[in-house]
Scaffold this motif. Structure first.
Motif, PDB file in Angstrom:
ATOM      1  N   GLU A 110      30.702  28.454  39.892  1.00  0.00           N
ATOM      2  CA  GLU A 110      30.703  29.912  39.706  1.00  0.00           C
ATOM      3  C   GLU A 110      32.083  30.416  39.262  1.00  0.00           C
ATOM      4  OE1 GLU A 110      28.250  32.148  39.998  1.00  0.00           O
ATOM      5  OE2 GLU A 110      26.716  30.727  40.663  1.00  0.00           O
ATOM      6  N   GLN A 111      32.090  31.433  38.408  1.00  0.00           N
ATOM      7  CA  GLN A 111      33.345  32.032  37.948  1.00  0.00           C
ATOM      8  C   GLN A 111      34.018  32.780  39.109  1.00  0.00           C
ATOM      9  OE1 GLN A 111      34.789  31.955  34.643  1.00  0.00           O
ATOM     10  NE2 GLN A 111      36.487  32.716  35.900  1.00  0.00           N
ATOM     11  N   CYS A 112      35.311  32.531  39.307  1.00  0.00           N
ATOM     12  CA  CYS A 112      36.064  33.233  40.355  1.00  0.00           C
ATOM     13  C   CYS A 112      36.934  34.311  39.710  1.00  0.00           C
ATOM     14  CB  CYS A 112      36.925  32.241  41.126  1.00  0.00           C
ATOM     15  SG  CYS A 112      37.820  32.982  42.502  1.00  0.00           S
ATOM     16  N   THR A 113      37.298  35.328  40.503  1.00  0.00           N
ATOM     17  CA  THR A 113      38.171  36.396  39.995  1.00  0.00           C
ATOM     18  C   THR A 113      39.566  35.876  39.638  1.00  0.00           C
ATOM     19  OG1 THR A 113      38.737  36.892  42.276  1.00  0.00           O
ATOM     20  CG2 THR A 113      37.064  38.281  41.268  1.00  0.00           C
ATOM     21  N   CYS A 114      39.943  34.700  40.161  1.00  0.00           N
ATOM     22  CA  CYS A 114      41.282  34.151  39.905  1.00  0.00           C
ATOM     23  C   CYS A 114      41.372  33.468  38.551  1.00  0.00           C
ATOM     24  CB  CYS A 114      41.677  33.173  41.006  1.00  0.00           C
ATOM     25  SG  CYS A 114      40.906  31.558  40.868  1.00  0.00           S
ATOM     26  N   GLY A 115      40.242  33.285  37.883  1.00  0.00           N
ATOM     27  CA  GLY A 115      40.265  32.629  36.580  1.00  0.00           C
ATOM     28  C   GLY A 115      39.660  31.227  36.608  1.00  0.00           C
ATOM     29  N   LEU A 116      39.696  30.582  37.792  1.00  0.00           N
ATOM     30  CA  LEU A 116      39.094  29.247  37.908  1.00  0.00           C
ATOM     31  C   LEU A 116      37.589  29.374  38.124  1.00  0.00           C
ATOM     32  CD1 LEU A 116      41.587  27.406  40.298  1.00  0.00           C
ATOM     33  CD2 LEU A 116      41.158  26.827  37.906  1.00  0.00           C
ATOM     34  N   ARG A 117      36.937  28.242  38.086  1.00  0.00           N
ATOM     35  CA  ARG A 117      35.509  28.190  38.411  1.00  0.00           C
ATOM     36  C   ARG A 117      35.295  27.350  39.664  1.00  0.00           C
ATOM     37  NH1 ARG A 117      31.389  29.468  35.236  1.00  0.00           N
ATOM     38  NH2 ARG A 117      31.882  30.481  33.269  1.00  0.00           N
ATOM     39  N   GLY A 118      34.291  27.747  40.442  1.00  0.00           N
ATOM     40  CA  GLY A 118      33.881  26.925  41.576  1.00  0.00           C
ATOM     41  C   GLY A 118      34.779  26.991  42.795  1.00  0.00           C
ATOM     42  N   CYS A 119      35.580  28.081  42.911  1.00  0.00           N
ATOM     43  CA  CYS A 119      36.435  28.239  44.097  1.00  0.00           C
ATOM     44  C   CYS A 119      35.572  28.396  45.357  1.00  0.00           C
ATOM     45  CB  CYS A 119      37.325  29.470  43.962  1.00  0.00           C
ATOM     46  SG  CYS A 119      38.578  29.309  42.700  1.00  0.00           S
ATOM     47  N   PHE A 120      36.122  27.919  46.474  1.00  0.00           N
ATOM     48  CA  PHE A 120      35.503  28.044  47.797  1.00  0.00           C
ATOM     49  C   PHE A 120      35.013  29.481  48.025  1.00  0.00           C
ATOM     50  CE2 PHE A 120      36.588  28.012  52.587  1.00  0.00           C
ATOM     51  CZ  PHE A 120      35.337  27.548  52.931  1.00  0.00           C
ATOM     52  N   GLU A 121      35.859  30.451  47.637  1.00  0.00           N
ATOM     53  CA  GLU A 121      35.536  31.871  47.817  1.00  0.00           C
ATOM     54  C   GLU A 121      34.250  32.282  47.104  1.00  0.00           C
ATOM     55  OE1 GLU A 121      38.678  34.807  47.619  1.00  0.00           O
ATOM     56  OE2 GLU A 121      37.842  35.660  45.812  1.00  0.00           O
TER      57      GLU A 121
END
Ligand code: ZN
Length: 327
Positions: free
Chosen positions: A186-197
């Motif tokens: 999943e796209q994260c607000t930080c720019g990475l994908r697949g973050c724990f959040e």
């Protein structure tokens, strides 16, 4: 100082007080906290972030004055002011390096508030401060190595190692919510994908519940309506609806993987879970505890790590900020 507090301090010569400030985007909450972690007086004011950083610092100073007046104390009766702020904080200088939430860059918050109040000020990231508060006075008491995860809109984290807050270089560390648990996920607000959040936050629960509804017209989740889905919704329906149960199970699975990663890296004595999602502790804790004890490195032969729920709820921010000064 009021008579009551004077008597208290005579009885326990080590009694100390600090003002803890929880700086949020809409409100600033503050409390007078003693060195057992009890909030004796508290108050709040609107942040008024649209007026700019200096105005917010003035509001903090005003709030400190109100709290001291309530407690019938002067600035000399407190050891300091602690502020838990969103964003990246240089805790050595008390400068807010960057915060998206308040739209500040390199603002010397500690110096500003100290100049206005005449009291020494320490600033830390709010999630780090909350971890410190739980370690000193809450669910982490008695342990030396503690990791706290706040499961809310996002996933915040704080790490205490050997009794000390671990903040990383320039205090920019411990973004546990942004460890990747699903590469290309999943796209994260930080720019990475697949973050724990993106899997373990309340936001993730809402997204997955809506997805489950849109792919299944028969699910009982439709009783709630797409617009009314909240983090609690799948838990409310998990016993009567398979789609809801699947959302909860996948949430537990993601949460477990994240906690196992943390346990494998830090091997804390305790992982403390905070935030709104923890209201579901009866559902969450048993499977998470079982999986962590079986699947973290070394399995049941490894030193045990307890998974517990945070003690402080709405006041975690104030108590954690005051903990920057209190033992
Ligand atoms: Zn991220």
């Amino acid at each position: 100082m009021s008579e009551n507090l004077k008597n208290a301090s005579n009885n326990a010569t080590e009694k100390k007080y600090a003002v803890g400030i929880d700086l949020g985007g809409t409100a600033i909450k503050g409390g007078l906290v003693d060195n057992r972690g009890a909030v004796l007086y508290s108050a709040s004011v609107p942040t008024e972030r649209e007026k700019g950083a200096k105005a917010v610092a003035k509001n903090i100073a005003k709030l400190v004055k109100t709290i001291l007046e309530k407690a019938k104390m002067t600035k000399d009766d407190v050891v300091g002011i602690g502020i838990g702020s969103p964003g990246t904080i240089d805790s050595k200088t008390g400068t807010v390096v960057y915060t998206n939430n308040l739209n500040w860059k390199n603002f010397p918050l500690a110096d500003e508030v100290s100049a206005l109040t005449g009291i020494r000020v320490k600033v830390a990231n709010d999630a780090n401060a909350a971890a410190l508060g739980e370690y000193k006075f809450g669910a982490g008491k008695g342990a030396e190595d503690v990791v706290m995860l706040t499961l809310g809109t996002g996933v915040g984290g704080g790490v205490v190692i050997g009794g000390k807050l671990f903040e990383g270089y320039a205090s920019a560390g411990a973004e546990l919510g942004h460890m990747v648990i699903d590469r290309g996920g999943e796209q994260c607000t930080c720019g990475l994908r697949g973050c724990f959040e993106t899997y373990a936050s309340a936001t993730a629960l809402i997204r997955e519940t809506k997805k489950a509804m849109l792919s299944n017209p028969q699910t009982k989740l439709w009783e709630v309506g797409l617009d009314n889905v909240c983090g609690k919704t799948p838990f409310d329906y998990m016993d009567v609806d398979e789609s809801a149960k699947k959302v909860v199970n996948e949430y537990i699975d993601a949460l477990t993987i994240g906690i196992i990663n943390i346990v494998n890296i830090f091997r804390p004595q305790k992982v403390i879970l905070g935030g709104g999602v923890c209201e579901q502790k009866k559902v969450l804790l048993p499977p998470v505890r079982k999986a962590v004890s079986e699947r973290a490195y070394g399995g049941k032969k490894a030193p045990k790590c307890e998974v517990v729920v945070a003690k402080f709820k709405n006041r975690a921010g104030q108590i954690g900020a005051a903990a920057l000064w209190l033992e």
